[in-house]
Design a protein around this motif. Structure first.
Motif, PDB file in Angstrom:
ATOM      1  N   GLU A   1      -2.707  11.147  -8.670  1.00  0.00           N
ATOM      2  CA  GLU A   1      -3.080  10.681  -7.442  1.00  0.00           C
ATOM      3  C   GLU A   1      -3.625   9.202  -7.357  1.00  0.00           C
ATOM      4  OE1 GLU A   1      -6.693  11.805  -4.205  1.00  0.00           O
ATOM      5  OE2 GLU A   1      -6.307  13.102  -6.058  1.00  0.00           O
ATOM      6  N   HIS A   2      -4.458   8.590  -8.547  1.00  0.00           N
ATOM      7  CA  HIS A   2      -4.978   7.337  -8.458  1.00  0.00           C
ATOM      8  C   HIS A   2      -4.122   6.566  -9.168  1.00  0.00           C
ATOM      9  CE1 HIS A   2      -8.817   8.525  -6.748  1.00  0.00           C
ATOM     10  NE2 HIS A   2      -8.602   9.784  -7.039  1.00  0.00           N
TER      11      HIS A   2
ATOM     12  N   TRP B   1     -12.533   6.565 -11.243  1.00  0.00           N
ATOM     13  CA  TRP B   1     -11.707   6.633 -10.334  1.00  0.00           C
ATOM     14  C   TRP B   1     -11.839   5.426  -9.417  1.00  0.00           C
ATOM     15  CZ3 TRP B   1      -8.040   8.764 -12.500  1.00  0.00           C
ATOM     16  CH2 TRP B   1      -8.342   9.932 -13.070  1.00  0.00           C
ATOM     17  N   GLN B   2     -13.091   4.938  -9.196  1.00  0.00           N
ATOM     18  CA  GLN B   2     -13.299   3.921  -8.457  1.00  0.00           C
ATOM     19  C   GLN B   2     -12.511   2.456  -9.163  1.00  0.00           C
ATOM     20  OE1 GLN B   2     -17.688   3.714  -8.030  1.00  0.00           O
ATOM     21  NE2 GLN B   2     -17.360   5.370  -6.421  1.00  0.00           N
TER      22      GLN B   2
ATOM     23  N   SER C   1      -5.225  -0.320  -8.605  1.00  0.00           N
ATOM     24  CA  SER C   1      -4.363  -0.049  -7.900  1.00  0.00           C
ATOM     25  C   SER C   1      -4.352  -0.892  -6.674  1.00  0.00           C
ATOM     26  CB  SER C   1      -4.312   1.552  -7.395  1.00  0.00           C
ATOM     27  OG  SER C   1      -4.290   2.512  -8.428  1.00  0.00           O
ATOM     28  N   ASN C   2      -5.477  -1.137  -5.925  1.00  0.00           N
ATOM     29  CA  ASN C   2      -5.494  -2.111  -5.005  1.00  0.00           C
ATOM     30  C   ASN C   2      -4.820  -3.580  -5.262  1.00  0.00           C
ATOM     31  OD1 ASN C   2      -6.091  -0.332  -3.181  1.00  0.00           O
ATOM     32  ND2 ASN C   2      -8.318  -0.414  -3.353  1.00  0.00           N
TER      33      ASN C   2
ATOM     34  N   ASP D   1      -8.948   2.725  -8.788  1.00  0.00           N
ATOM     35  CA  ASP D   1      -8.471   2.368  -7.524  1.00  0.00           C
ATOM     36  C   ASP D   1      -8.736   0.748  -6.959  1.00  0.00           C
ATOM     37  OD1 ASP D   1      -8.157   4.919  -6.652  1.00  0.00           O
ATOM     38  OD2 ASP D   1     -10.208   5.465  -6.051  1.00  0.00           O
TER      39      ASP D   1
END
Length: 288
Positions: free
Chosen positions: A70-71, A31-32, A38-39, A35
């Motif tokens: 969510e991610h 998930w890191q 996503s960023n 993320d």
């Protein structure tokens, strides 16, 4: 800062279980990585194009699905890899987790070119550039004997109607170019096998105007990939091989099974009590 028109990635393989080779908390690590992606999407305000195998298994749990929702980056486009569909059969697409996310409007599945399909039309057009997104085993050098994919340069020459070809399936990262056109294989977004101990996960920013790319590395932790499970298996295999070799010592072709068995008893000093039980069991089996 110049904004990209798309972010290119592949083989995310989201999963709930822990890969055998990982010594850290892989659930958090994946998930890191998502993320970070996503960023990067937010910074460039562009689409994300994924080359297949979003999930490690076509039937993700509700927990994995909800966490993915969510991610997952916005404006996420994907094709289907063999891990995404039941029995590797495209006609069963409605049963898979990717279909659930599409129904929830969390991603868009491109029309081509899914695993097992042959390229024809572009998967997507960006500023008059034709992009093929294809879950297909491409490589610079054949990864194993009998590989049924295609050499990257040959694919570029064969499918010259596309300005850029994004391939998935091969978890190694490489780029091939030919006459201003590009084939890019991003490789896997995370490391899930011991063979990937030196793999540096990355994604690519794509600039359609001049058909160029920029590689962006995903932050990773060092020393979280272990080969211990492979070493244990290798030792186990050596013991099995030694046992088989021992069984083969002194056996003669042409003599009866019972004689061979008796020779094994003698060679390995099997007690008379044990050998008697075995021989009685064989006699009983033969008589019935």
């Amino acid at each position: 800062m110049k904004k990209a028109d798309a972010i290119l990635c592949s083989d995310i393989h989201l999963r709930e279980d822990q890969p055998t080779c990982r010594t850290d908390n892989f659930w958090e690590a994946q998930w890191q990585a998502i993320d970070f992606l996503s960023n990067l999407q937010k910074e460039n305000n562009c689409i994300v194009i994924h080359g297949g195998d979003l999930f490690h298994h076509w039937k993700p749990s509700p927990y994995l699905l909800s966490t993915t929702i969510e991610h997952l980056p916005k404006q996420f486009y994907t094709i289907l890899g063999q891990h995404d569909i039941p029995q590797h059969a495209l006609n069963l697409f409605n049963k898979c987790g990717v279909r659930t996310l599409e129904e929830a409007n969390k991603l868009k599945v491109l029309e081509t070119c899914h695993w097992g399909q042959t390229p024809s039309n572009p998967s997507i057009n960006i500023k008059n550039k034709k992009l093929l997104v294809w879950h297909h085993l491409a490589y610079i050098v054949s990864p194993f004997p009998g590989a049924t994919g295609g050499q990257a340069l040959s694919l570029l020459k064969k499918y010259n109607q596309f300005d850029l070809i994004l391939t998935g399936d091969n978890h190694k990262t490489f780029i091939e170019t030919y006459k201003g056109r590009i084939l890019i294989n991003p490789g896997s977004l995370t490391r899930q096998t011991a063979i990937q101990i030196t793999h540096k996960p990355s994604v690519f920013l794509y600039y359609a105007t001049d058909n160029t790319i920029n590689q962006i590395y995903i932050p990773i932790k060092k020393d979280v990939i272990s080969r211990q499970h492979i070493q244990i298996q290798e030792k186990r295999n050596m013991r099995i091989d030694a046992f088989v070799d021992k069984l083969n010592m002194g056996w003669e072709k042409g003599i009866s099974f019972e004689d061979n068995l008796q020779q094994f008893f003698n060679t390995n000093k099997i007690s008379k009590k044990v050998s008697s039980i075995i021989m009685k069991a064989i006699d009983k089996e033969v008589s019935t």
